[in-house]
Write a protein that holds these residues in place. Structure first.
Motif, PDB file in Angstrom:
ATOM      1  N   TYR A   1      42.740 -68.863  29.253  1.00 32.01           N
ATOM      2  CA  TYR A   1      41.813 -68.016  28.648  1.00 32.01           C
ATOM      3  C   TYR A   1      41.417 -68.654  27.403  1.00 32.01           C
ATOM      4  O   TYR A   1      42.218 -69.129  26.566  1.00 32.01           O
ATOM      5  CB  TYR A   1      42.269 -66.639  28.576  1.00 32.01           C
ATOM      6  N   TYR A   2      40.141 -68.555  26.939  1.00 29.30           N
ATOM      7  CA  TYR A   2      39.690 -68.278  25.415  1.00 29.30           C
ATOM      8  C   TYR A   2      40.307 -67.110  24.863  1.00 29.30           C
ATOM      9  O   TYR A   2      40.130 -66.204  25.411  1.00 29.30           O
ATOM     10  CB  TYR A   2      38.411 -68.390  25.339  1.00 29.30           C
ATOM     11  N   THR A   3      40.749 -67.114  23.768  1.00 30.89           N
ATOM     12  CA  THR A   3      41.203 -66.020  22.983  1.00 30.89           C
ATOM     13  C   THR A   3      40.785 -65.993  21.766  1.00 30.89           C
ATOM     14  O   THR A   3      40.404 -66.807  20.797  1.00 30.89           O
ATOM     15  CB  THR A   3      42.896 -66.179  22.824  1.00 30.89           C
ATOM     16  N   GLY A   4      40.192 -64.645  21.583  1.00 33.77           N
ATOM     17  CA  GLY A   4      39.386 -64.491  20.347  1.00 33.77           C
ATOM     18  C   GLY A   4      40.248 -63.363  19.569  1.00 33.77           C
ATOM     19  O   GLY A   4      40.955 -62.301  19.992  1.00 33.77           O
ATOM     20  N   TRP A   5      39.895 -63.144  18.139  1.00 39.55           N
ATOM     21  CA  TRP A   5      40.181 -62.179  17.173  1.00 39.55           C
ATOM     22  C   TRP A   5      39.254 -61.303  16.976  1.00 39.55           C
ATOM     23  O   TRP A   5      37.884 -62.187  16.343  1.00 39.55           O
ATOM     24  CB  TRP A   5      40.997 -62.713  15.939  1.00 39.55           C
ATOM     25  N   PHE A   6      39.135 -60.178  16.707  1.00 38.83           N
ATOM     26  CA  PHE A   6      37.961 -59.466  16.202  1.00 38.83           C
ATOM     27  C   PHE A   6      38.675 -58.312  15.578  1.00 38.83           C
ATOM     28  O   PHE A   6      40.141 -58.009  15.396  1.00 38.83           O
ATOM     29  CB  PHE A   6      37.367 -58.491  17.555  1.00 38.83           C
ATOM     30  N   ARG A   7      37.734 -57.549  14.630  1.00 39.72           N
ATOM     31  CA  ARG A   7      38.187 -56.570  13.592  1.00 39.72           C
ATOM     32  C   ARG A   7      37.213 -55.541  13.611  1.00 39.72           C
ATOM     33  O   ARG A   7      35.898 -55.780  13.766  1.00 39.72           O
ATOM     34  CB  ARG A   7      38.386 -57.054  12.382  1.00 39.72           C
ATOM     35  N   GLN A   8      37.748 -54.267  13.444  1.00 37.41           N
ATOM     36  CA  GLN A   8      36.749 -53.030  13.288  1.00 37.41           C
ATOM     37  C   GLN A   8      37.422 -52.168  12.044  1.00 37.41           C
ATOM     38  O   GLN A   8      38.430 -51.798  12.057  1.00 37.41           O
ATOM     39  CB  GLN A   8      37.139 -52.352  14.546  1.00 37.41           C
TER      40      GLN A   8
ATOM     41  N   PRO B   1      36.592 -48.716   9.438  1.00 36.67           N
ATOM     42  CA  PRO B   1      36.114 -47.552   9.745  1.00 36.67           C
ATOM     43  C   PRO B   1      34.803 -47.518   9.863  1.00 36.67           C
ATOM     44  O   PRO B   1      33.980 -47.893   8.533  1.00 36.67           O
ATOM     45  CB  PRO B   1      36.849 -46.676   8.778  1.00 36.67           C
ATOM     46  N   GLY B   2      34.096 -46.953  10.595  1.00 32.30           N
ATOM     47  CA  GLY B   2      32.476 -46.666  10.535  1.00 32.30           C
ATOM     48  C   GLY B   2      31.703 -47.757  10.899  1.00 32.30           C
ATOM     49  O   GLY B   2      30.586 -47.713  10.816  1.00 32.30           O
ATOM     50  N   LYS B   3      32.516 -48.908  11.419  1.00 34.10           N
ATOM     51  CA  LYS B   3      31.550 -50.158  11.526  1.00 34.10           C
ATOM     52  C   LYS B   3      31.779 -50.570  13.000  1.00 34.10           C
ATOM     53  O   LYS B   3      32.886 -50.262  13.612  1.00 34.10           O
ATOM     54  CB  LYS B   3      31.965 -51.388  10.660  1.00 34.10           C
ATOM     55  N   GLU B   4      30.981 -51.529  13.576  1.00 32.11           N
ATOM     56  CA  GLU B   4      31.201 -52.105  14.783  1.00 32.11           C
ATOM     57  C   GLU B   4      32.344 -53.084  14.778  1.00 32.11           C
ATOM     58  O   GLU B   4      32.342 -53.903  13.774  1.00 32.11           O
ATOM     59  CB  GLU B   4      29.819 -52.711  15.254  1.00 32.11           C
ATOM     60  N   ARG B   5      32.603 -53.343  15.961  1.00 34.34           N
ATOM     61  CA  ARG B   5      33.875 -54.414  16.062  1.00 34.34           C
ATOM     62  C   ARG B   5      33.264 -55.762  15.823  1.00 34.34           C
ATOM     63  O   ARG B   5      32.080 -55.962  16.577  1.00 34.34           O
ATOM     64  CB  ARG B   5      34.434 -54.245  17.618  1.00 34.34           C
ATOM     65  N   GLU B   6      33.863 -56.626  15.178  1.00 33.28           N
ATOM     66  CA  GLU B   6      33.244 -57.747  14.875  1.00 33.28           C
ATOM     67  C   GLU B   6      33.921 -59.110  15.080  1.00 33.28           C
ATOM     68  O   GLU B   6      35.164 -58.971  15.005  1.00 33.28           O
ATOM     69  CB  GLU B   6      32.584 -58.108  13.494  1.00 33.28           C
ATOM     70  N   PHE B   7      33.267 -60.306  15.667  1.00 30.61           N
ATOM     71  CA  PHE B   7      33.972 -61.425  15.998  1.00 30.61           C
ATOM     72  C   PHE B   7      34.632 -62.176  14.571  1.00 30.61           C
ATOM     73  O   PHE B   7      33.939 -61.901  13.449  1.00 30.61           O
ATOM     74  CB  PHE B   7      32.984 -62.408  16.495  1.00 30.61           C
ATOM     75  N   VAL B   8      35.919 -62.463  14.607  1.00 32.85           N
ATOM     76  CA  VAL B   8      36.557 -63.363  13.580  1.00 32.85           C
ATOM     77  C   VAL B   8      36.852 -64.728  13.892  1.00 32.85           C
ATOM     78  O   VAL B   8      36.494 -65.537  13.179  1.00 32.85           O
ATOM     79  CB  VAL B   8      38.130 -62.464  13.190  1.00 32.85           C
TER      80      VAL B   8
ATOM     81  N   ASP C   1      38.212 -57.552   4.025  1.00 33.74           N
ATOM     82  CA  ASP C   1      38.852 -57.678   5.337  1.00 33.74           C
ATOM     83  C   ASP C   1      39.851 -56.825   5.947  1.00 33.74           C
ATOM     84  O   ASP C   1      40.473 -56.704   7.125  1.00 33.74           O
ATOM     85  CB  ASP C   1      39.903 -59.076   5.143  1.00 33.74           C
ATOM     86  N   THR C   2      39.891 -55.552   5.080  1.00 34.87           N
ATOM     87  CA  THR C   2      40.447 -54.646   5.832  1.00 34.87           C
ATOM     88  C   THR C   2      39.811 -53.876   6.845  1.00 34.87           C
ATOM     89  O   THR C   2      38.782 -53.638   7.035  1.00 34.87           O
ATOM     90  CB  THR C   2      40.629 -53.265   4.733  1.00 34.87           C
ATOM     91  N   ALA C   3      40.820 -53.820   7.985  1.00 36.17           N
ATOM     92  CA  ALA C   3      40.161 -53.367   9.257  1.00 36.17           C
ATOM     93  C   ALA C   3      41.383 -53.318  10.488  1.00 36.17           C
ATOM     94  O   ALA C   3      42.480 -53.773  10.106  1.00 36.17           O
ATOM     95  CB  ALA C   3      39.197 -54.308   9.947  1.00 36.17           C
ATOM     96  N   VAL C   4      41.056 -52.882  11.560  1.00 37.33           N
ATOM     97  CA  VAL C   4      42.230 -52.915  12.714  1.00 37.33           C
ATOM     98  C   VAL C   4      41.706 -54.373  13.431  1.00 37.33           C
ATOM     99  O   VAL C   4      40.549 -54.694  13.562  1.00 37.33           O
ATOM    100  CB  VAL C   4      42.088 -51.692  13.481  1.00 37.33           C
ATOM    101  N   TYR C   5      42.670 -55.284  13.384  1.00 36.26           N
ATOM    102  CA  TYR C   5      42.407 -56.480  14.046  1.00 36.26           C
ATOM    103  C   TYR C   5      42.995 -56.379  15.494  1.00 36.26           C
ATOM    104  O   TYR C   5      44.178 -56.091  15.881  1.00 36.26           O
ATOM    105  CB  TYR C   5      43.221 -57.436  13.306  1.00 36.26           C
ATOM    106  N   TYR C   6      42.196 -56.902  16.355  1.00 39.47           N
ATOM    107  CA  TYR C   6      42.351 -56.962  17.756  1.00 39.47           C
ATOM    108  C   TYR C   6      42.509 -58.269  18.337  1.00 39.47           C
ATOM    109  O   TYR C   6      41.455 -58.985  17.932  1.00 39.47           O
ATOM    110  CB  TYR C   6      41.444 -56.203  18.421  1.00 39.47           C
ATOM    111  N   CYS C   7      43.288 -58.844  19.362  1.00 41.84           N
ATOM    112  CA  CYS C   7      42.872 -59.935  20.032  1.00 41.84           C
ATOM    113  C   CYS C   7      42.322 -59.691  21.429  1.00 41.84           C
ATOM    114  O   CYS C   7      42.857 -58.426  21.998  1.00 41.84           O
ATOM    115  CB  CYS C   7      44.207 -60.888  20.283  1.00 41.84           C
ATOM    116  N   ALA C   8      41.668 -60.835  21.936  1.00 40.24           N
ATOM    117  CA  ALA C   8      41.521 -60.505  23.332  1.00 40.24           C
ATOM    118  C   ALA C   8      41.082 -61.679  23.999  1.00 40.24           C
ATOM    119  O   ALA C   8      40.819 -62.718  23.677  1.00 40.24           O
ATOM    120  CB  ALA C   8      40.000 -59.521  23.325  1.00 40.24           C
ATOM    121  N   VAL C   9      41.018 -61.371  25.601  1.00 35.50           N
ATOM    122  CA  VAL C   9      40.926 -63.104  26.182  1.00 35.50           C
ATOM    123  C   VAL C   9      39.598 -62.776  27.055  1.00 35.50           C
ATOM    124  O   VAL C   9      39.129 -61.917  27.616  1.00 35.50           O
ATOM    125  CB  VAL C   9      42.050 -63.296  26.953  1.00 35.50           C
TER     126      VAL C   9
END
Length: 122
Positions: A32-39, A41-48, A90-98
């Motif tokens: 898999y390709y693995t991505g990091w994203f962040r979100q 408060p009050g903003k859309e999830r964005e690619f990192v 850079d403050t956000a919740v950081y997520y990884c996804a595949v």
């Protein structure tokens, strides 16, 4: 199916560093390709950042390029995000996804972790 668990978040002062980890279960993780994203408060999830299955292809959002470094260790089923020179924005919740292909649209990713909070504040 792939299960993802992020870790390494926390509170850090501006200019500091953190290393996030994304640990995966499942024998197909290395395909898999693995991505990091962040979100924030009050903003859309964005690619990192994103890394291809072999680690030979890497992409970054312009806002983090030169400060963040994505890497992977397929033997450990883990992808890392080294974050340096952190800023309050850079403050956000950081997520990884595949996903099976490279893209920056979070809506297309197949599997997600639960997220880890990163707070940059003095």
């Amino acid at each position: 199916q792939v299960q993802l668990v992020e870790s390494g978040g926390g509170l850090v002062q501006p200019g500091g560093s953190l290393r996030l980890s994304c640990a995966a279960s499942g024998r197909t993780f290395s395909s898999y390709y693995t991505g990091w994203f962040r979100q924030a408060p009050g903003k859309e999830r964005e690619f990192v950042a994103n890394i291809n299955p072999t680690g030979s292809g890497i992409w970054y959002a312009g806002s983090v390029k030169g400060r963040f470094n994505i890497s992977r260790d397929n033997a450990k089923n883990t992808v890392y995000l080294q974050m340096n020179s952190l800023k309050p924005e850079d403050t956000a919740v950081y997520y990884c996804a595949v996903d099976r292909v490279y893209n920056r649209n979070p809506k297309t990713y197949d599997y997600w972790g639960q997220g880890t909070q990163v707070t940059v504040s003095s």
